[in-house]
Write a protein that holds these residues in place. Structure first.
Motif, PDB file in Angstrom:
ATOM      1  N   ASN A 111       0.817  -1.245  -0.132  1.00  0.00           N
ATOM      2  CA  ASN A 111      -0.036  -0.028  -0.069  1.00  0.00           C
ATOM      3  C   ASN A 111       0.685   1.244   0.007  1.00  0.00           C
ATOM      4  OD1 ASN A 111      -3.054  -0.570  -0.121  1.00  0.00           O
ATOM      5  ND2 ASN A 111      -2.465  -1.955   1.713  1.00  0.00           N
ATOM      6  N   VAL A 112       1.794   1.150   0.761  1.00  0.00           N
ATOM      7  CA  VAL A 112       2.889   2.383   0.865  1.00  0.00           C
ATOM      8  C   VAL A 112       3.481   2.551  -0.703  1.00  0.00           C
ATOM      9  CG1 VAL A 112       4.980   3.186   1.496  1.00  0.00           C
ATOM     10  CG2 VAL A 112       3.570   2.145   3.245  1.00  0.00           C
ATOM     11  N   TYR A 113       3.807   1.372  -1.310  1.00  0.00           N
ATOM     12  CA  TYR A 113       4.455   1.626  -2.821  1.00  0.00           C
ATOM     13  C   TYR A 113       3.226   2.140  -3.639  1.00  0.00           C
ATOM     14  CZ  TYR A 113       6.190  -0.098  -7.151  1.00  0.00           C
ATOM     15  OH  TYR A 113       6.741   0.130  -8.529  1.00  0.00           O
ATOM     16  N   VAL A 114       2.149   1.501  -3.462  1.00  0.00           N
ATOM     17  CA  VAL A 114       0.975   2.097  -4.506  1.00  0.00           C
ATOM     18  C   VAL A 114       0.795   3.614  -4.284  1.00  0.00           C
ATOM     19  CG1 VAL A 114      -1.632   1.813  -4.926  1.00  0.00           C
ATOM     20  CG2 VAL A 114       0.019  -0.180  -4.838  1.00  0.00           C
ATOM     21  N   LEU A 115       0.581   4.017  -3.061  1.00  0.00           N
ATOM     22  CA  LEU A 115       0.379   5.272  -2.919  1.00  0.00           C
ATOM     23  C   LEU A 115       1.780   6.449  -3.368  1.00  0.00           C
ATOM     24  CD1 LEU A 115      -1.810   7.231  -2.343  1.00  0.00           C
ATOM     25  CD2 LEU A 115      -1.080   7.133   0.124  1.00  0.00           C
ATOM     26  N   ASP A 116       2.780   5.901  -2.952  1.00  0.00           N
ATOM     27  CA  ASP A 116       3.797   6.589  -3.260  1.00  0.00           C
ATOM     28  C   ASP A 116       4.192   6.863  -4.568  1.00  0.00           C
ATOM     29  OD1 ASP A 116       6.435   7.766  -2.389  1.00  0.00           O
ATOM     30  OD2 ASP A 116       7.592   6.156  -3.422  1.00  0.00           O
ATOM     31  N   GLN A 117       3.758   5.694  -5.475  1.00  0.00           N
ATOM     32  CA  GLN A 117       3.848   5.784  -6.991  1.00  0.00           C
ATOM     33  C   GLN A 117       2.724   6.686  -7.661  1.00  0.00           C
ATOM     34  OE1 GLN A 117       6.171   4.114  -9.108  1.00  0.00           O
ATOM     35  NE2 GLN A 117       7.102   4.011  -7.282  1.00  0.00           N
ATOM     36  N   TYR A 118       1.380   6.518  -6.990  1.00  0.00           N
ATOM     37  CA  TYR A 118       0.500   7.463  -7.510  1.00  0.00           C
ATOM     38  C   TYR A 118       0.722   8.968  -7.352  1.00  0.00           C
ATOM     39  CZ  TYR A 118      -4.184   9.458  -8.014  1.00  0.00           C
ATOM     40  OH  TYR A 118      -5.055  10.037  -8.156  1.00  0.00           O
ATOM     41  N   LEU A 119       1.403   8.903  -6.260  1.00  0.00           N
ATOM     42  CA  LEU A 119       1.620  10.485  -5.703  1.00  0.00           C
ATOM     43  C   LEU A 119       3.015  11.052  -6.295  1.00  0.00           C
ATOM     44  CD1 LEU A 119       0.403  10.519  -1.992  1.00  0.00           C
ATOM     45  CD2 LEU A 119      -0.698  11.474  -4.144  1.00  0.00           C
ATOM     46  N   ARG A 120       3.662  10.182  -7.263  1.00  0.00           N
ATOM     47  CA  ARG A 120       4.825  10.814  -7.785  1.00  0.00           C
ATOM     48  C   ARG A 120       4.966  12.359  -8.144  1.00  0.00           C
ATOM     49  NH1 ARG A 120       2.553   7.407 -11.185  1.00  0.00           N
ATOM     50  NH2 ARG A 120       2.046   8.080 -13.096  1.00  0.00           N
ATOM     51  N   ASP A 121       3.939  12.739  -8.500  1.00  0.00           N
ATOM     52  CA  ASP A 121       3.989  14.142  -9.020  1.00  0.00           C
ATOM     53  C   ASP A 121       3.430  15.253  -8.136  1.00  0.00           C
ATOM     54  OD1 ASP A 121       5.031  13.468 -11.674  1.00  0.00           O
ATOM     55  OD2 ASP A 121       3.443  13.108 -12.477  1.00  0.00           O
TER      56      ASP A 121
END
Length: 198
Positions: A111-121
């Motif tokens: 979940n941390v990975y998914v959100l971190d990737q989604y929020l890359r910008d």
């Protein structure tokens, strides 16, 4: 001019302000957007955060508090959150036959990975709740290795534990003083133009 309402706060009852007399006034998110809800699992915290941003793309900063990894989610006509103490057949079966520390931690870091990737910008800051039993995990999963948050700050880092700092807690949730300590920490990591704890 920066609009002070472009910070999005997400999490569980800690971020919601559970047990405070006046959550909307006394919680550390102050007047910013707060979509936290009591009892949410990490799956639901991440899903609600992404759904909110998809509908409100003007969010400038995201602060997400991840919850204890033992919470899980399942579908039965709607998404439902469960814990080992949820009184349901689904919970008893899940925690008796499927649950493990490794699964809990893999789900947290996924979940941390998914959100971190989604929020890359979108600038963001993550912190979390921890469980003592995490220390028994035998597998450091790939998701934990792929995120810059592997040693993220925990609630206990910020306000201590209830046994040694009872003034920072109501019962199981931060007191007004506990929320002020969290706000002070966030002032040090979030740009001042966006976040003011006073």
């Amino acid at each position: 001019y920066v609009n002070l309402f472009m910070i999005l706060f997400s999490g569980c009852s800690i971020t919601y302000g559970d047990e405070l007399e006046n959550p909307k006034k006394d919680r550390f998110s102050k007047n910013h957007i707060n979509i936290a809800r009591c009892g949410l699992s990490n799956d639901m915290i991440v899903m609600r955060t992404i759904e909110y941003i998809e509908q409100n793309p003007d969010v400038e900063y995201v602060i997400t508090q991840f919850t204890v990894p033992r919470r899980s989610t399942y579908w039965e006509n709607e998404w439902k959150n469960i814990t080992p103490w949820t009184n349901s057949t689904q919970s008893r079966v899940y925690y008796k036959y499927l649950d493990s520390q490794e699964l809990r931690m893999m789900n947290l870091w996924k979940n941390v990975y998914v959100l971190d990737q989604y929020l890359r910008d979108i600038p963001h800051y993550f912190w979390r709740l921890s469980e003592g039993s995490e220390k028994t995990v035998k597998d450091d999963c790939i998701f934990k290795k792929l995120v810059p948050w592997s040693d993220m700050v925990t609630l206990y880092d910020l306000i201590g534990i209830p046994e040694t700092h009872p003034e920072h807690y109501v019962t199981g949730h931060p007191s007004k003083e506990g929320h002020n300590l969290i706000a002070q920490h966030l002032q040090g990591v979030v740009p001042n133009s966006l976040y003011h704890s006073s």
